[in-house]
Write a protein that holds these residues in place. Structure first.
Motif, short mmCIF file in Angstrom:
data_model
loop_
_atom_site.label_atom_id
_atom_site.label_comp_id
_atom_site.label_asym_id
_atom_site.label_seq_id
_atom_site.Cartn_x
_atom_site.Cartn_y
_atom_site.Cartn_z
N MET A 1 68.37 28.60 58.68
CA MET A 1 68.90 29.65 57.97
C MET A 1 70.32 29.23 57.75
SD MET A 1 68.56 33.70 57.98
CE MET A 1 69.48 33.76 59.61
N ALA A 2 71.16 29.23 56.44
CA ALA A 2 72.69 28.97 56.42
C ALA A 2 73.49 30.30 57.22
CB ALA A 2 72.93 28.76 54.93
N LYS A 3 74.39 29.69 57.86
CA LYS A 3 75.54 30.76 58.62
C LYS A 3 75.87 31.46 57.53
CE LYS A 3 76.47 28.48 62.99
NZ LYS A 3 76.30 29.64 63.95
N ARG A 4 76.16 32.83 57.96
CA ARG A 4 76.84 33.66 57.18
C ARG A 4 78.46 33.55 57.46
NH1 ARG A 4 76.34 39.92 57.03
NH2 ARG A 4 75.92 39.87 59.32
N ASP A 5 79.27 33.84 56.43
CA ASP A 5 80.58 34.04 56.44
C ASP A 5 81.24 34.77 57.63
OD1 ASP A 5 83.40 33.12 55.26
OD2 ASP A 5 83.52 35.22 55.26
N TYR A 6 82.20 34.31 58.63
CA TYR A 6 82.48 35.02 59.77
C TYR A 6 83.22 36.20 59.27
CZ TYR A 6 81.37 31.22 62.96
OH TYR A 6 80.80 29.99 63.63
N TYR A 7 84.16 36.10 58.20
CA TYR A 7 84.86 37.38 57.95
C TYR A 7 83.85 38.49 57.21
CZ TYR A 7 89.10 34.43 58.00
OH TYR A 7 90.00 33.65 58.55
N GLU A 8 82.66 38.07 56.62
CA GLU A 8 81.73 38.83 56.11
C GLU A 8 81.09 39.57 57.07
OE1 GLU A 8 77.53 38.47 53.81
OE2 GLU A 8 78.98 37.09 53.46
N ILE A 9 80.79 38.89 58.23
CA ILE A 9 80.14 39.36 59.42
C ILE A 9 80.76 40.70 60.06
CG2 ILE A 9 79.24 38.83 61.89
CD1 ILE A 9 78.63 35.95 60.99
N LEU A 10 81.95 40.47 60.07
CA LEU A 10 82.90 41.47 60.80
C LEU A 10 83.47 42.45 59.79
CD1 LEU A 10 84.76 39.19 63.35
CD2 LEU A 10 82.95 40.51 63.70
N GLY A 11 83.09 42.11 58.54
CA GLY A 11 83.46 43.11 57.32
C GLY A 11 85.03 43.18 57.21
N VAL A 12 85.80 42.22 57.31
CA VAL A 12 87.25 42.13 57.32
C VAL A 12 87.57 41.10 56.26
CG1 VAL A 12 87.71 42.79 59.73
CG2 VAL A 12 87.31 40.37 58.87
N ALA A 43 69.02 43.33 66.16
CA ALA A 43 70.29 43.80 66.73
C ALA A 43 71.00 42.73 67.56
CB ALA A 43 70.19 45.27 67.21
N GLU A 44 70.09 42.07 68.49
CA GLU A 44 70.29 41.17 69.26
C GLU A 44 70.94 39.97 68.63
OE1 GLU A 44 68.93 38.17 72.67
OE2 GLU A 44 67.95 39.98 72.55
N HIS A 45 70.40 39.58 67.56
CA HIS A 45 71.00 38.50 66.75
C HIS A 45 72.38 38.87 65.98
CE1 HIS A 45 71.14 35.35 63.67
NE2 HIS A 45 71.40 36.42 62.86
N LYS A 46 72.27 40.25 65.53
CA LYS A 46 73.54 40.42 64.92
C LYS A 46 74.78 40.56 66.15
CE LYS A 46 71.72 42.57 61.01
NZ LYS A 46 71.36 43.92 60.34
N PHE A 47 74.39 41.08 67.19
CA PHE A 47 75.27 41.29 68.32
C PHE A 47 75.93 39.96 68.73
CE2 PHE A 47 76.38 41.35 72.94
CZ PHE A 47 77.01 42.30 72.90
N LYS A 48 75.19 38.98 68.90
CA LYS A 48 75.52 37.47 68.95
C LYS A 48 76.42 37.04 67.93
CE LYS A 48 71.79 36.22 71.83
NZ LYS A 48 70.51 35.32 72.32
N GLU A 49 75.97 37.14 66.65
CA GLU A 49 76.68 36.64 65.45
C GLU A 49 78.03 37.24 65.20
OE1 GLU A 49 74.78 36.11 60.95
OE2 GLU A 49 75.06 38.27 61.76
N ALA A 50 78.16 38.39 65.75
CA ALA A 50 79.64 39.19 65.68
C ALA A 50 80.43 38.56 66.80
CB ALA A 50 79.28 40.68 65.89
N ALA A 51 79.80 38.19 68.08
CA ALA A 51 80.52 37.44 69.02
C ALA A 51 80.90 36.21 68.58
CB ALA A 51 79.71 37.58 70.09
#
Length: 372
Positions: A1-12, A43-51
């Protein structure tokens, strides 16, 4: 699965300041914190993704590389957690961001309420030289690395100072009553363990220096100074913690006839006066193989020919750069008598006298136009 944009992940936004970035990450991390979402894989995936997003964007150097090259540039340049990401690694780096929201930033799955913390080994940095022929398609290089590893026979036991908690608790009497404070254990430095059996030749952490031979994959299109990050291949950590990373810095070996400008390549082609006047064809050396180009009649010295797609690939995007060929008219240094006579007859011809077209672009304008 393609990685999401880092700015999009953090909502900035892409122009976000560091203070707002940290605030947004803390909000996301607390929302998806494992203690708040037990047994929730999403939730664990999104936690790691945000980190991972914060790890890159909070570093000016990694953020600049991400803005330019995207996720591939981050992997190449030493950012992101990649496949070696784990909860201990996240909390050891960003535990201060959680404050006291979860008992000091801990994670019950590996931190025992925020007291024990996993130590991380130091990173290693090496340089690898690459030819253009290796850069055009990517390559695998075999390298030797001298690194710290756990010594055979080294064993560990629970720290006798903190009894495995990783922290020392002190109670002081004040005018407001008893105050309890906690600090990192000075004996085990927060790991909760200490060396039990020290093999001969190892250091105080049970580590020894050894040579390791490994193969590293280098993507196509890398540039001079770009840094590749290989997670977990650096020095071992004391007391069985998280290994450091290996940073591989790219050095380009200069090509004898081809010069690089980003993904575009530049080379010189020398043609005879006869071919320039009458037209003909010539072969140009590429990084791989040759290309045949047509010399138009009346070609002037300094003419630029673009060979589309014959340059280097982009690290992040699809497609390749171009090869720019600068045509030079070669003049013989010595002539025979017959050659001199033939040219003398042409000397007075008006057609052979320079007729400069001042509207024609000069060399630097041509180069600028081609690179644009």
């Amino acid at each position: 699965m393609a990685k999401r944009d880092y700015y999009e992940i953090l909502g900035v936004s892409r122009t976000v300041e560091q203070a707002e970035l940290k605030k947004s990450y803390r909000k996301m991390a607390l929302k998806f914190h494992p203690d708040k979402n037990p047994d929730n894989a999403d939730a664990e995936h999104k936690f790691k993704e945000a980190a991972e997003a914060y790890e890159v964007l909070s570093s000016p150097e990694k953020r600049q590389r991400y803005d330019r090259f995207g996720h591939e540039g981050v992997r190449s340049g030493g950012g992101g957690f990649g496949g070696g990401m784990n909860m201990d690694d996240i909390f050891s780096q960003f535990g201060d961001i959680f404050g006291s929201a979860f008992g000091g930033g801990g994670f019950s799955g590996g931190f025992s309420g925020g007291q024990r913390r996993s130590r991380k080994g130091t990173n290693l940095r090496i340089k690898v030289k690459l030819e253009l022929s290796e850069i055009v398609n990517g390559t695998t290089k075999k390298i030797k690395v001298h690194k710290m590893v756990a010594a055979d026979g080294a064993t560990f036991k629970t720290c006798s100072t903190c009894h495995g908690s990783g922290q020392i608790t002190r109670i002081a009497n004040t005018i407001l009553g008893q105050m309890q404070t906690a600090s990192t254990c000075p004996t085990c430095h927060g790991s909760g363990q200490m060396l039990d059996k020290k093999p001969a030749g190892s250091d105080e952490n049970g580590l020894v220096r050894k040579e390791e031979v490994m193969n590293i994959d280098i993507p196509a299109g890398v540039e001079e100074g770009m840094q590749l990050n290989i997670s977990g291949r650096g020095n071992a950590a004391p007391m069985g913690g998280v290994p450091g990373d290996l940073h591989v810095v790219i050095e380009e070996v200069e090509h004898p006839t081809i010069k690089r400008n980003g993904q575009n390549l530049h080379t010189d082609l020398y043609v005879s006066f006869v071919d320039a006047a009458l037209g003909g064809s010539a072969e140009v050396d590429l990084v791989e193989g040759k290309a045949k180009i047509t010399i138009q009649p009346g070609t002037q010295s300094g003419k630029m020919v673009r060979l589309r797609g014959k340059g280097l690939p982009h690290v992040q995007r699809h497609g390749k750069g171009d090869m720019l060929v600068n045509i030079n008219i070669w003049t013989p240094k010595e002539l025979s008598k017959d050659e001199k006579k033939a040219l003398e007859k042409l000397r007075e011809s008006d057609n052979f006298k320079p007729q400069v077209d001042h509207d024609e672009k000069n060399f630097f304008q041509k180069v600028k136009d081609l690179f644009e």
